[in-house]
Scaffold this motif. Structure first.
Motif, PDB file in Angstrom:
ATOM      1  N   UNK A 106       0.827  -1.208   0.000  1.00 17.37           N
ATOM      2  CA  UNK A 106       0.000   0.000   0.000  1.00 17.37           C
ATOM      3  C   UNK A 106       0.861   1.258   0.000  1.00 17.37           C
ATOM      4  N   UNK A 107       0.409   2.258  -0.764  1.00 16.00           N
ATOM      5  CA  UNK A 107       1.037   3.578  -0.780  1.00 16.00           C
ATOM      6  C   UNK A 107      -0.039   4.629  -0.530  1.00 16.00           C
ATOM      7  N   UNK A 108       0.380   5.767  -0.012  1.00 14.08           N
ATOM      8  CA  UNK A 108      -0.516   6.905   0.137  1.00 14.08           C
ATOM      9  C   UNK A 108       0.072   8.100  -0.607  1.00 14.08           C
ATOM     10  N   UNK A 109      -0.825   8.997  -1.074  1.00 14.04           N
ATOM     11  CA  UNK A 109      -0.397  10.147  -1.866  1.00 14.04           C
ATOM     12  C   UNK A 109      -1.124  11.391  -1.391  1.00 14.04           C
ATOM     13  N   UNK A 110      -0.349  12.438  -1.127  1.00 18.88           N
ATOM     14  CA  UNK A 110      -0.886  13.736  -0.724  1.00 18.88           C
ATOM     15  C   UNK A 110      -0.859  14.647  -1.949  1.00 18.88           C
ATOM     16  N   UNK A 111      -2.013  14.996  -2.531  1.00 23.00           N
ATOM     17  CA  UNK A 111      -2.005  15.805  -3.757  1.00 23.00           C
ATOM     18  C   UNK A 111      -1.546  17.241  -3.551  1.00 23.00           C
ATOM     19  N   UNK A 112      -1.560  17.713  -2.311  1.00 22.61           N
ATOM     20  CA  UNK A 112      -1.104  19.079  -2.045  1.00 22.61           C
ATOM     21  C   UNK A 112       0.417  19.164  -2.049  1.00 22.61           C
ATOM     22  N   UNK A 113       1.071  18.246  -1.348  1.00 19.35           N
ATOM     23  CA  UNK A 113       2.537  18.243  -1.292  1.00 19.35           C
ATOM     24  C   UNK A 113       3.161  17.443  -2.428  1.00 19.35           C
ATOM     25  N   UNK A 114       2.333  16.623  -3.134  1.00 25.37           N
ATOM     26  CA  UNK A 114       2.798  15.722  -4.209  1.00 25.37           C
ATOM     27  C   UNK A 114       3.767  14.666  -3.673  1.00 25.37           C
ATOM     28  N   UNK A 115       3.562  14.241  -2.433  1.00 21.42           N
ATOM     29  CA  UNK A 115       4.468  13.275  -1.807  1.00 21.42           C
ATOM     30  C   UNK A 115       3.780  11.917  -1.679  1.00 21.42           C
ATOM     31  N   UNK A 116       4.495  10.869  -2.137  1.00 21.99           N
ATOM     32  CA  UNK A 116       4.066   9.486  -1.939  1.00 21.99           C
ATOM     33  C   UNK A 116       4.717   8.947  -0.664  1.00 21.99           C
ATOM     34  N   UNK A 117       3.963   8.165   0.098  1.00 22.72           N
ATOM     35  CA  UNK A 117       4.498   7.499   1.293  1.00 22.72           C
ATOM     36  C   UNK A 117       4.288   5.999   1.169  1.00 22.72           C
ATOM     37  N   UNK A 118       5.245   5.221   1.648  1.00 23.70           N
ATOM     38  CA  UNK A 118       5.159   3.760   1.563  1.00 23.70           C
ATOM     39  C   UNK A 118       6.462   3.194   1.026  1.00 23.70           C
ATOM     40  N   UNK A 119       6.507   1.881   0.788  1.00 30.23           N
ATOM     41  CA  UNK A 119       5.367   0.964   0.855  1.00 30.23           C
ATOM     42  C   UNK A 119       5.043   0.528   2.280  1.00 30.23           C
ATOM     43  N   UNK A 120       3.761   0.249   2.496  1.00 27.60           N
ATOM     44  CA  UNK A 120       3.269  -0.292   3.756  1.00 27.60           C
ATOM     45  C   UNK A 120       2.632  -1.651   3.469  1.00 27.60           C
ATOM     46  N   UNK A 121       2.761  -2.575   4.396  1.00 28.79           N
ATOM     47  CA  UNK A 121       2.196  -3.909   4.219  1.00 28.79           C
ATOM     48  C   UNK A 121       0.976  -4.048   5.126  1.00 28.79           C
ATOM     49  N   UNK A 122      -0.229  -4.083   4.518  1.00 28.22           N
ATOM     50  CA  UNK A 122      -1.447  -4.223   5.301  1.00 28.22           C
ATOM     51  C   UNK A 122      -1.868  -5.679   5.454  1.00 28.22           C
ATOM     52  N   UNK A 123      -1.111  -6.588   4.878  1.00 27.65           N
ATOM     53  CA  UNK A 123      -1.460  -8.011   4.955  1.00 27.65           C
ATOM     54  C   UNK A 123      -0.876  -8.602   6.232  1.00 27.65           C
ATOM     55  N   UNK A 124      -1.439  -8.222   7.381  1.00 28.80           N
ATOM     56  CA  UNK A 124      -0.910  -8.658   8.672  1.00 28.80           C
ATOM     57  C   UNK A 124      -1.265 -10.107   8.982  1.00 28.80           C
ATOM     58  N   UNK A 125      -2.305 -10.625   8.348  1.00 30.62           N
ATOM     59  CA  UNK A 125      -2.720 -12.017   8.550  1.00 30.62           C
ATOM     60  C   UNK A 125      -2.301 -12.819   7.320  1.00 30.62           C
ATOM     61  N   UNK A 126      -1.451 -13.810   7.502  1.00 27.76           N
ATOM     62  CA  UNK A 126      -0.931 -14.582   6.373  1.00 27.76           C
ATOM     63  C   UNK A 126      -2.009 -15.410   5.677  1.00 27.76           C
ATOM     64  N   UNK A 127      -3.181 -15.540   6.279  1.00 30.67           N
ATOM     65  CA  UNK A 127      -4.272 -16.300   5.666  1.00 30.67           C
ATOM     66  C   UNK A 127      -5.082 -15.481   4.671  1.00 30.67           C
ATOM     67  N   UNK A 128      -4.817 -14.174   4.588  1.00 25.37           N
ATOM     68  CA  UNK A 128      -5.524 -13.321   3.628  1.00 25.37           C
ATOM     69  C   UNK A 128      -4.955 -13.570   2.230  1.00 25.37           C
ATOM     70  N   UNK A 129      -5.831 -13.890   1.270  1.00 28.33           N
ATOM     71  CA  UNK A 129      -5.358 -14.072  -0.100  1.00 28.33           C
ATOM     72  C   UNK A 129      -5.847 -12.968  -1.038  1.00 28.33           C
TER      73      UNK A 129
END
Length: 268
Positions: free
Chosen positions: A104-127
């Protein structure tokens, strides 16, 4: 709606008013489109022959012009079409998640800054998973198990500065998981739509049934389902169907009825 000659968008509850502007500079076939504050963001989906296939373009609603270009993170290049990405937007931030990996990435259109990557798949059973905005919070809905044997459908609230915390909100009852499957024995993917206190979940391959989750105080969930009145023999052969939800007031209903452009159905 995007064509070589114009870009059209609408954001009132019944889409009675459409705005038609010049198209983005980069031609795209299936881009991510999201409204963040007073900006409309168009990202990804560009053809390989374009010089900048990861281009992000921003339309300023107040200035009425395309006023910025940026680039998506390179890691999203192979899945830059909207079919492979889950998108959520708040009043300030755009979130883009790759549905299979959970990156996952996030984007601020005002500053034009991308943040990440972040891993939201905290449960290994999620497919497979998708994201949405519920109130002011980011939520994650995940399919657990595998496409042939979906064990659970869970809803989490994503917390923490780096989204390192997943707080479970609810688990879909088994009988509703079966309704979500429809006539098919498997679920490869889901889509969601959020508004007010309600989260709607549906299977794009079997869209006849919408599963509803009402989230109350202290994380209490009330589950139910309703028939999708938009599904018909005609819609089944349509190239694409888009489902959205919105907070609708009596004034909105009055305008829609007066316009003659909207048909109403009662969901049971």
């Amino acid at each position: 709606m995007l064509s070589p000659s114009k870009f059209s968008f609408s954001f009132d509850p019944f889409h009675l008013t459409w705005y038609h502007v010049d198209p983005p500079l980069v031609w795209r076939t299936d881009p991510v489109v999201a409204m963040v504050g007073r900006h409309v963001i168009v990202a990804g989906g560009a053809c390989d022959f374009e010089d900048d296939p990861l281009s992000v373009e921003i339309y300023n609603l107040d200035a009425r012009r395309w006023d910025a270009r940026d680039a998506m993170p390179a890691i999203l290049k192979d899945s830059a079409a909207s079919a492979w990405l889950s998108v959520a937007s708040s009043s300030k931030t755009l979130y883009i998640m790759e549905q299979v990996s959970g990156v996952t990435y996030s984007f601020d259109p005002t500053s034009r800054i991308w943040s990440g990557p972040l891993d939201l798949r905290h449960d290994e059973n999620i497919f497979f998973s998708v994201i949405g905005i519920f109130g002011d919070n980011l939520v994650l809905v995940g399919l657990l198990g595998n496409s042939e044997n979906v064990k659970d459908v869970k809803v989490w609230e994503v917390k923490g500065k780096s989204f390192e915390i997943l707080e479970e909100i609810g688990i879909m009852p088994k009988e509703l998981v079966e309704k979500l499957k429809g006539e098919d024995a498997s679920i490869n993917s889901i889509k969601i739509s959020c508004t007010g206190d309600f989260l709607y979940i549906y299977n794009p391959r079997e869209p006849e049934e919408l599963v509803m989750c009402e989230i109350g105080g202290e994380g209490i969930c009330r589950w139910g389902s309703l028939k999708n009145p938009a599904v018909s023999d005609w819609s089944r052969v349509a190239e694409k169907m888009v489902l959205t939800s919105a907070d609708v007031g009596l004034g909105d209903l009055g305008k829609a009825a007066e316009s003659g452009k909207v048909g109403f159905s009662i969901c049971e």
